[in-house]
Design a protein around this motif. Structure first.
Motif, PDB file in Angstrom:
ATOM      1  N   THR A 140       0.802  -0.943   0.210  1.00  0.00           N
ATOM      2  CA  THR A 140      -0.021   0.510  -0.513  1.00  0.00           C
ATOM      3  C   THR A 140       1.069   1.294   0.507  1.00  0.00           C
ATOM      4  O   THR A 140       1.555   1.587   0.857  1.00  0.00           O
ATOM      5  N   ARG A 141       0.794   2.325  -1.107  1.00  0.00           N
ATOM      6  CA  ARG A 141       1.132   2.802  -1.014  1.00  0.00           C
ATOM      7  C   ARG A 141       0.362   4.770  -0.563  1.00  0.00           C
ATOM      8  O   ARG A 141       1.263   5.421  -0.476  1.00  0.00           O
ATOM      9  N   ALA A 142      -0.691   4.290  -1.236  1.00  0.00           N
ATOM     10  CA  ALA A 142      -0.952   5.810  -0.301  1.00  0.00           C
ATOM     11  C   ALA A 142      -2.412   5.513  -0.069  1.00  0.00           C
ATOM     12  O   ALA A 142      -3.189   4.335  -0.012  1.00  0.00           O
ATOM     13  N   VAL A 143      -3.465   6.113   0.863  1.00  0.00           N
ATOM     14  CA  VAL A 143      -4.694   5.955   1.301  1.00  0.00           C
ATOM     15  C   VAL A 143      -5.565   6.947   0.941  1.00  0.00           C
ATOM     16  O   VAL A 143      -5.898   8.287   1.070  1.00  0.00           O
ATOM     17  N   LEU A 144      -6.958   6.672   1.209  1.00  0.00           N
ATOM     18  CA  LEU A 144      -8.260   7.415   0.862  1.00  0.00           C
ATOM     19  C   LEU A 144      -9.609   7.281   1.204  1.00  0.00           C
ATOM     20  O   LEU A 144      -9.534   5.718   1.173  1.00  0.00           O
ATOM     21  N   PHE A 145      -9.370   7.981   2.687  1.00  0.00           N
ATOM     22  CA  PHE A 145     -11.023   8.040   3.034  1.00  0.00           C
ATOM     23  C   PHE A 145     -12.014   8.673   2.148  1.00  0.00           C
ATOM     24  O   PHE A 145     -12.159  10.421   1.674  1.00  0.00           O
ATOM     25  N   ASP A 146     -13.157   8.377   2.223  1.00  0.00           N
ATOM     26  CA  ASP A 146     -14.257   9.187   2.569  1.00  0.00           C
ATOM     27  C   ASP A 146     -14.327   9.797   3.890  1.00  0.00           C
ATOM     28  O   ASP A 146     -13.531   9.632   4.477  1.00  0.00           O
ATOM     29  N   LEU A 147     -15.205  10.427   4.217  1.00  0.00           N
ATOM     30  CA  LEU A 147     -14.978  11.580   4.551  1.00  0.00           C
ATOM     31  C   LEU A 147     -16.743  11.597   5.291  1.00  0.00           C
ATOM     32  O   LEU A 147     -16.155  10.925   6.894  1.00  0.00           O
ATOM     33  N   ASP A 148     -17.568  12.154   5.662  1.00  0.00           N
ATOM     34  CA  ASP A 148     -18.838  12.351   6.467  1.00  0.00           C
ATOM     35  C   ASP A 148     -19.639  10.354   6.901  1.00  0.00           C
ATOM     36  O   ASP A 148     -19.421   9.709   6.110  1.00  0.00           O
ATOM     37  N   GLY A 149     -19.069   9.958   7.556  1.00  0.00           N
ATOM     38  CA  GLY A 149     -18.879   8.670   8.465  1.00  0.00           C
ATOM     39  C   GLY A 149     -17.992   7.430   8.577  1.00  0.00           C
ATOM     40  O   GLY A 149     -17.958   6.834   8.995  1.00  0.00           O
ATOM     41  N   VAL A 150     -17.177   8.571   7.867  1.00  0.00           N
ATOM     42  CA  VAL A 150     -15.087   7.334   8.109  1.00  0.00           C
ATOM     43  C   VAL A 150     -14.533   8.591   8.894  1.00  0.00           C
ATOM     44  O   VAL A 150     -14.139   7.799  10.151  1.00  0.00           O
ATOM     45  N   GLY A 178     -14.295  -1.469   5.009  1.00  0.00           N
ATOM     46  CA  GLY A 178     -15.757  -0.895   4.818  1.00  0.00           C
ATOM     47  C   GLY A 178     -15.969  -0.351   6.403  1.00  0.00           C
ATOM     48  O   GLY A 178     -14.815  -1.221   7.374  1.00  0.00           O
ATOM     49  N   VAL A 179     -16.146   0.183   6.722  1.00  0.00           N
ATOM     50  CA  VAL A 179     -16.632   0.737   7.619  1.00  0.00           C
ATOM     51  C   VAL A 179     -18.240   1.076   8.163  1.00  0.00           C
ATOM     52  O   VAL A 179     -18.940   1.518   7.867  1.00  0.00           O
ATOM     53  N   ASP A 180     -18.307   0.113   9.090  1.00  0.00           N
ATOM     54  CA  ASP A 180     -20.057  -0.452   9.718  1.00  0.00           C
ATOM     55  C   ASP A 180     -20.515   0.856  10.472  1.00  0.00           C
ATOM     56  O   ASP A 180     -19.597   0.647  11.449  1.00  0.00           O
ATOM     57  N   ARG A 181     -21.425   1.808   9.685  1.00  0.00           N
ATOM     58  CA  ARG A 181     -21.409   2.642  11.048  1.00  0.00           C
ATOM     59  C   ARG A 181     -22.839   2.463  10.498  1.00  0.00           C
ATOM     60  O   ARG A 181     -23.548   3.641  10.953  1.00  0.00           O
ATOM     61  N   GLY A 182     -23.743   1.408   9.926  1.00  0.00           N
ATOM     62  CA  GLY A 182     -24.918   1.545   9.802  1.00  0.00           C
ATOM     63  C   GLY A 182     -24.996   0.391   8.568  1.00  0.00           C
ATOM     64  O   GLY A 182     -26.225  -0.368   9.034  1.00  0.00           O
ATOM     65  N   ALA A 183     -24.568   0.347   7.922  1.00  0.00           N
ATOM     66  CA  ALA A 183     -24.834  -0.436   6.602  1.00  0.00           C
ATOM     67  C   ALA A 183     -24.833  -1.689   6.629  1.00  0.00           C
ATOM     68  O   ALA A 183     -25.406  -2.902   6.343  1.00  0.00           O
ATOM     69  N   GLY A 184     -23.899  -2.396   7.992  1.00  0.00           N
ATOM     70  CA  GLY A 184     -23.633  -3.579   7.973  1.00  0.00           C
ATOM     71  C   GLY A 184     -23.124  -4.228   7.160  1.00  0.00           C
ATOM     72  O   GLY A 184     -22.422  -4.051   6.114  1.00  0.00           O
ATOM     73  N   GLU A 185     -21.831  -4.854   8.417  1.00  0.00           N
ATOM     74  CA  GLU A 185     -20.539  -5.976   7.749  1.00  0.00           C
ATOM     75  C   GLU A 185     -21.373  -7.067   6.504  1.00  0.00           C
ATOM     76  O   GLU A 185     -20.310  -6.921   5.168  1.00  0.00           O
ATOM     77  N   LYS A 186     -22.135  -7.696   6.260  1.00  0.00           N
ATOM     78  CA  LYS A 186     -22.396  -8.707   5.910  1.00  0.00           C
ATOM     79  C   LYS A 186     -22.842  -7.554   3.854  1.00  0.00           C
ATOM     80  O   LYS A 186     -22.590  -7.948   3.358  1.00  0.00           O
ATOM     81  N   ALA A 187     -23.648  -6.136   4.034  1.00  0.00           N
ATOM     82  CA  ALA A 187     -23.775  -5.725   2.929  1.00  0.00           C
ATOM     83  C   ALA A 187     -21.912  -4.411   2.484  1.00  0.00           C
ATOM     84  O   ALA A 187     -22.403  -4.685   0.835  1.00  0.00           O
ATOM     85  N   LEU A 188     -21.795  -4.776   3.113  1.00  0.00           N
ATOM     86  CA  LEU A 188     -20.291  -4.178   3.154  1.00  0.00           C
ATOM     87  C   LEU A 188     -19.682  -4.853   2.566  1.00  0.00           C
ATOM     88  O   LEU A 188     -18.706  -4.637   1.362  1.00  0.00           O
ATOM     89  N   SER A 189     -19.446  -6.206   2.721  1.00  0.00           N
ATOM     90  CA  SER A 189     -18.683  -7.646   2.114  1.00  0.00           C
ATOM     91  C   SER A 189     -19.135  -7.607   0.620  1.00  0.00           C
ATOM     92  O   SER A 189     -18.207  -7.932  -0.581  1.00  0.00           O
TER      93      SER A 189
END
Length: 224
Positions: free
Chosen positions: A8-18, A198-209
């Protein structure tokens, strides 16, 4: 130490919720906007399925079409602008709080020497990052304003994440994507990124996977 592949050489974050808890505020603004407009309940499932992670106008269009409507472009923009005015008001009144675990993780990423990008559909990203005290970490920012200006397709298309990788000068295969939205995880997977968290703030582990996340955590501190 970061829970990422060695290449891994770089990281890209979503903002809201992450990085920040503002996803809750956006959800509240969407709920009031749609319920005022349609006069029917706007549920958590509606938010996750039709709106979360998408550019504002695309979220309006997708949700209204799910209700059997074919909204004119003027209508889409009016509803979207109403939501944007409301989220501006909510942020002004309540402020912005970053997740402590996310701050700790971002600090660790910076200490490891990996460049950080933020990729979000929000047009309010600059304001949110500044309010959360995170601006100093960000080397590249692809937000709703950039997406519109450069005519990029919104998530779940990978365009915005690919633009973030280009801005940081890395190939997608050597970048990690962090997302709490199903559409965002789909975008990371579709873009051929080396690792999707995946960062589970409500979407659910299964759905994100199922959307393409290689791993799902409740908080980024779990990766430290």
């Amino acid at each position: 130490m970061l829970g990422l592949p060695d290449d891994t050489r770089a990281v890209l974050f979503d903002l809201d919720g992450v990085l920040t808890s503002t996803a809750v505020l956006h959800r509240e603004a969407w709920k009031k906007t749609f319920e005022d407009y349609l006069g029917e309940p706007f549920t958590e499932d509606d938010y996750l399925r039709y709106v979360d992670g998408r550019p504002r106008y695309e979220g309006v269009r997708t949700y209204l079409e799910s209700r059997g409507l074919q909204p004119a472009e003027d209508t889409v923009r009016q509803v979207g602008d109403r939501k944007n005015a409301l989220i501006d008001q909510i942020i002004s009144e309540r402020g912005v709080q970053p997740y402590p675990g996310s701050v700790a993780y971002v600090e660790a990423v910076e200490a490891a020497g990996l460049p950080i990008g933020v990729v979000t559909s929000s047009a309010n990203a600059t304001r949110v990052l500044e309010a959360a005290g995170l601006t100093r970490f960000v080397k590249a920012q692809i937000d709703g304003l950039v997406i519109t200006r450069e005519n990029l397709r919104g998530k779940p298309a990978p365009d915005s994440f690919l633009a973030g990788a280009r801005a940081l000068g890395v190939e997608p295969a050597h970048a990690a994507v962090f997302e709490d939205a199903i559409a965002g995880a789909q975008a990371g997977h579709a873009g051929g990124f080396g690792y999707v968290v995946g960062v589970d703030r409500g979407a659910g582990e299964k759905a994100l996977s199922e959307a393409g996340a290689n791993i799902v955590v409740k908080d980024l501190a779990e990766l430290l």
